[in-house]
Enzyme design. Structure first.
Site, PDB file in Angstrom:
ATOM      1  N   HIS A  58     -34.882 -21.566 -19.865  1.00  0.00           N
ATOM      2  CA  HIS A  58     -34.601 -22.083 -18.511  1.00  0.00           C
ATOM      3  C   HIS A  58     -35.468 -21.365 -17.490  1.00  0.00           C
ATOM      4  O   HIS A  58     -35.318 -20.165 -17.267  1.00  0.00           O
ATOM      5  CB  HIS A  58     -33.121 -21.917 -18.169  1.00  0.00           C
ATOM      6  CG  HIS A  58     -32.725 -22.594 -16.889  1.00  0.00           C
ATOM      7  ND1 HIS A  58     -32.745 -23.967 -16.749  1.00  0.00           N
ATOM      8  CD2 HIS A  58     -32.336 -22.105 -15.683  1.00  0.00           C
ATOM      9  CE1 HIS A  58     -32.360 -24.290 -15.523  1.00  0.00           C
ATOM     10  NE2 HIS A  58     -32.111 -23.182 -14.852  1.00  0.00           N
ATOM     11  N   ARG A  81     -30.227 -19.493  -1.886  1.00  0.00           N
ATOM     12  CA  ARG A  81     -30.812 -20.825  -2.024  1.00  0.00           C
ATOM     13  C   ARG A  81     -31.632 -21.204  -0.773  1.00  0.00           C
ATOM     14  O   ARG A  81     -32.668 -21.859  -0.884  1.00  0.00           O
ATOM     15  CB  ARG A  81     -29.692 -21.855  -2.268  1.00  0.00           C
ATOM     16  CG  ARG A  81     -30.231 -23.154  -2.826  1.00  0.00           C
ATOM     17  CD  ARG A  81     -29.116 -24.120  -3.130  1.00  0.00           C
ATOM     18  NE  ARG A  81     -28.526 -24.654  -1.901  1.00  0.00           N
ATOM     19  CZ  ARG A  81     -27.862 -25.799  -1.831  1.00  0.00           C
ATOM     20  NH1 ARG A  81     -27.685 -26.530  -2.917  1.00  0.00           N
ATOM     21  NH2 ARG A  81     -27.341 -26.223  -0.703  1.00  0.00           N
ATOM     22  N   TYR A 120     -37.994 -29.765 -10.772  1.00  0.00           N
ATOM     23  CA  TYR A 120     -37.436 -30.706  -9.783  1.00  0.00           C
ATOM     24  C   TYR A 120     -38.229 -30.784  -8.484  1.00  0.00           C
ATOM     25  O   TYR A 120     -37.887 -31.534  -7.587  1.00  0.00           O
ATOM     26  CB  TYR A 120     -35.961 -30.418  -9.507  1.00  0.00           C
ATOM     27  CG  TYR A 120     -35.651 -29.012  -8.997  1.00  0.00           C
ATOM     28  CD1 TYR A 120     -35.741 -28.702  -7.647  1.00  0.00           C
ATOM     29  CD2 TYR A 120     -35.226 -28.013  -9.868  1.00  0.00           C
ATOM     30  CE1 TYR A 120     -35.433 -27.430  -7.184  1.00  0.00           C
ATOM     31  CE2 TYR A 120     -34.921 -26.742  -9.412  1.00  0.00           C
ATOM     32  CZ  TYR A 120     -35.034 -26.452  -8.069  1.00  0.00           C
ATOM     33  OH  TYR A 120     -34.742 -25.194  -7.615  1.00  0.00           O
ATOM     34  N   HIS A 202     -30.017 -32.332 -12.430  1.00  0.00           N
ATOM     35  CA  HIS A 202     -29.995 -31.027 -11.761  1.00  0.00           C
ATOM     36  C   HIS A 202     -28.629 -30.386 -11.881  1.00  0.00           C
ATOM     37  O   HIS A 202     -28.484 -29.239 -12.293  1.00  0.00           O
ATOM     38  CB  HIS A 202     -30.410 -31.114 -10.292  1.00  0.00           C
ATOM     39  CG  HIS A 202     -30.358 -29.764  -9.636  1.00  0.00           C
ATOM     40  ND1 HIS A 202     -29.193 -29.250  -9.097  1.00  0.00           N
ATOM     41  CD2 HIS A 202     -31.288 -28.795  -9.519  1.00  0.00           C
ATOM     42  CE1 HIS A 202     -29.434 -28.012  -8.660  1.00  0.00           C
ATOM     43  NE2 HIS A 202     -30.689 -27.718  -8.897  1.00  0.00           N
ATOM     44  N   ARG A 205     -23.243 -31.740  -8.955  1.00  0.00           N
ATOM     45  CA  ARG A 205     -23.291 -31.758  -7.484  1.00  0.00           C
ATOM     46  C   ARG A 205     -24.367 -32.711  -6.991  1.00  0.00           C
ATOM     47  O   ARG A 205     -24.178 -33.460  -6.042  1.00  0.00           O
ATOM     48  CB  ARG A 205     -23.658 -30.359  -6.954  1.00  0.00           C
ATOM     49  CG  ARG A 205     -22.543 -29.458  -6.588  1.00  0.00           C
ATOM     50  CD  ARG A 205     -23.059 -28.196  -5.903  1.00  0.00           C
ATOM     51  NE  ARG A 205     -23.962 -27.398  -6.699  1.00  0.00           N
ATOM     52  CZ  ARG A 205     -25.242 -27.189  -6.400  1.00  0.00           C
ATOM     53  NH1 ARG A 205     -25.782 -27.703  -5.322  1.00  0.00           N
ATOM     54  NH2 ARG A 205     -25.993 -26.428  -7.187  1.00  0.00           N
ATOM     55  N   HIS A 229     -27.682 -27.909 -15.028  1.00  0.00           N
ATOM     56  CA  HIS A 229     -26.936 -26.757 -14.515  1.00  0.00           C
ATOM     57  C   HIS A 229     -25.452 -27.117 -14.528  1.00  0.00           C
ATOM     58  O   HIS A 229     -25.072 -28.185 -14.043  1.00  0.00           O
ATOM     59  CB  HIS A 229     -27.312 -26.460 -13.057  1.00  0.00           C
ATOM     60  CG  HIS A 229     -28.709 -25.946 -12.858  1.00  0.00           C
ATOM     61  ND1 HIS A 229     -29.636 -26.588 -12.081  1.00  0.00           N
ATOM     62  CD2 HIS A 229     -29.310 -24.822 -13.297  1.00  0.00           C
ATOM     63  CE1 HIS A 229     -30.767 -25.881 -12.048  1.00  0.00           C
ATOM     64  NE2 HIS A 229     -30.601 -24.817 -12.790  1.00  0.00           N
ATOM     65  N   HIS A 266     -26.085 -22.021 -17.695  1.00  0.00           N
ATOM     66  CA  HIS A 266     -25.107 -21.099 -17.089  1.00  0.00           C
ATOM     67  C   HIS A 266     -23.734 -21.210 -17.767  1.00  0.00           C
ATOM     68  O   HIS A 266     -23.320 -20.319 -18.477  1.00  0.00           O
ATOM     69  CB  HIS A 266     -24.968 -21.257 -15.573  1.00  0.00           C
ATOM     70  CG  HIS A 266     -26.243 -21.068 -14.830  1.00  0.00           C
ATOM     71  ND1 HIS A 266     -26.963 -19.903 -14.912  1.00  0.00           N
ATOM     72  CD2 HIS A 266     -26.951 -21.903 -14.013  1.00  0.00           C
ATOM     73  CE1 HIS A 266     -28.067 -20.019 -14.169  1.00  0.00           C
ATOM     74  NE2 HIS A 266     -28.083 -21.220 -13.617  1.00  0.00           N
ATOM     75  N   ASP A 317     -34.736 -18.094 -15.733  1.00  0.00           N
ATOM     76  CA  ASP A 317     -34.271 -18.886 -14.593  1.00  0.00           C
ATOM     77  C   ASP A 317     -35.022 -18.570 -13.300  1.00  0.00           C
ATOM     78  O   ASP A 317     -36.105 -19.079 -13.067  1.00  0.00           O
ATOM     79  CB  ASP A 317     -32.748 -18.671 -14.441  1.00  0.00           C
ATOM     80  CG  ASP A 317     -32.114 -19.607 -13.430  1.00  0.00           C
ATOM     81  OD1 ASP A 317     -32.820 -20.471 -12.889  1.00  0.00           O
ATOM     82  OD2 ASP A 317     -30.900 -19.488 -13.162  1.00  0.00           O
TER      83      ASP A 317
HETATM   84 ZN   LIG Z   1     -31.754 -22.928 -12.803  1.00  0.00          ZN
END
Ligand SMILES: [Zn+2]
Length: 439
Positions: A58, A81, A120, A202, A205, A229, A266, A317
């Site tokens: 990942h 984020r 993405y 993704h 959400r 995710h 995760h 990640d």
């Molecule tokens: Zn990720």
């Protein structure tokens, strides 16, 4: 034809084998013999412990630009984020190629032979497509090739800010507008030498259930990996349960996404029922312990997942560090912290997580083992460094996985080609490159 004479090599058992001769033709291992005491003429001697190449299951290559710049101060996943979006807002295909090439070069130096790029960042500012709609995907694929590692491009569907939430201005760059438009663009991506194409949602959400079903069907029809995710944050679970009446795993299962080609990334805050669903379907879970600790996500239920039948893998990640040995030992050590008990995953199991399992969940079932017929990926860890000197042969697996670091990786072969010799990348000066692209 080439040949490698390994002082010690891990052939899948609880102890390494001594004096192992690995012969390679093209990109494949043709023979593995142990007890070969003298180095045959023409063979390369590999002192230390030779492992199958690591799989970094990942990755978001552009997050490498955040290292050292987001670790201090307060906040949470959600404040981090915002900083990540600041970086995403600045990249075009040329800049992304240079950043990804340096990042993948760092991976090669760390003994990684294949990366799963959860991709993405598709479009230009405001979501306007580039002239070549897959220019950003092409950039990361080319970057992996130049860095000397294989890539599984997990082309990611990303459509909304959250249940009932519009896209953030930066998120517009991630969205194709609909699952059908995502599929039309992804359809133009092609496998190639060292390149496999897979799909990703993704998160629940960011993609509504009907659209998840479109992506899952696309992956199923092509029999390619599908990643998502899953339950990284408690707030994510709350939003999804409120909107859809089921957990993220429940929504993914109802949309037809859950099978042995699926990888939940995760799975930190999954329920017992989720664990049962993932295990019964023989799914994969990719833990990303160094990112999860950096982002204050929590500690995932690794043992419970493994006991339910899930195949565990690991990924770096956000690239807070790129060190698969650190990710692998964290699977065990974080669980010790959470349970006050030791000995959940033995060293061979942790190495399998970092090698065979990771390659399998990226669509490379023919990699991650030192055996005839497998892709010729070899990662040699020094046993004479300040960290590893004095390790006994019988304890070499534990010595590597619990004490060595990426800096101890000396020699890396990917698909029969030498990428790293004596700790130096053969094609790129990685530190110079990173200094330049991160200036
Ligand atoms: Zn990720």
């Amino acid at each position: 034809m080439s040949a490698y004479h390994c002082e010690l090599a891990w052939l899948g058992d609880d102890r390494p084998a001594a004096d192992v001769l690995v012969e390679v033709d093209g990109d494949r291992i043709t023979s593995v013999r142990f007890g070969v005491t003298a180095t045959p003429a023409g063979a390369t001697r590999l002192p230390g412990l030779t492992l199958p190449g690591f799989a970094n299951a990942h990755s978001h290559a552009f997050h490498r630009a955040l290292r050292g710049r987001t670790q201090d101060g307060h906040g949470s996943f959600w404040t981090w984020r915002e900083q990540m979006y600041d970086v995403a807002a600045t990249l075009d295909p040329d800049a992304y190629f240079r950043l990804a090439r340096a990042t993948y070069g760092e991976m090669a130096l760390a003994g990684i032979s294949a990366v799963g790029e959860f991709h993405y960042l598709h479009h230009g500012p405001g979501g306007v497509p580039f002239a070549e709609p897959n220019a950003m995907a092409d950039a990361v694929v080319a970057a992996a090739g130049e860095a000397g590692i294989r890539i599984t491009l997990l082309d990611t569907c990303y459509l909304r800010g959250g249940p009932d939430t519009a896209l953030h201005p930066v998120q517009q760059r991630f969205s194709d507008g609909s699952a059908e438009a995502w599929a039309a663009r992804a359809e133009c991506l092609r496998d190639g030498p060292g390149v496999r194409v897979g799909a990703a949602v993704h998160s629940v959400r960011a993609v509504e259930p009907d659209a998840i079903a479109v992506v899952a069907a696309w992956a199923r029809e092509r029999a390619v990996p599908l990643h998502a995710h899953v339950s990284e944050q408690p707030v994510e679970n709350e939003q999804v349960v409120n909107a859809h009446g089921a957990t993220p795993v429940g929504v993914l299962a109802a949309a037809g996404a859950i099978d042995a080609r699926f990888t939940a990334v995760h799975a930190t805050h999954v329920t017992d029922q989720d664990i049962g669903l993932l295990g019964a379907a023989r799914c994969n879970v990719c833990l990303c312990p160094t990112t999860e600790r950096d982002l204050a996500d929590g500690i995932g239920p690794a043992s419970a997942l493994a006991m339910a039948g899930v195949r565990l893998a690991v990924g770096s990640d956000s690239h807070a560090v790129i060190d698969l040995l650190e990710e692998a030992r964290a699977v065990e050590l974080d669980e010790r912290l959470a349970t006050h008990e030791r000995g959940h995953h033995d060293p061979a199991t942790l190495l399998r997580i970092a090698t065979e399992h990771g390659h399998a969940c990226l669509g490379w079932p023919d990699a991650g083992r030192i055996q005839p017929g497998a892709l010729a990926d070899l990662t040699t860890v020094a046993l004479d460094s300040a960290r590893t000197a004095g390790t006994r042969a019988d304890d070499a697996l534990a010595g590597a996985v619990f004490a060595a670091s990426a800096a101890d990786v000396r020699h890396v072969v990917v698909g029969g080609r030498i990428a790293v010799r004596d700790g130096r990348h053969l094609a790129i000066d990685i530190a110079d490159e990173l200094r330049e692209v991160l200036a």
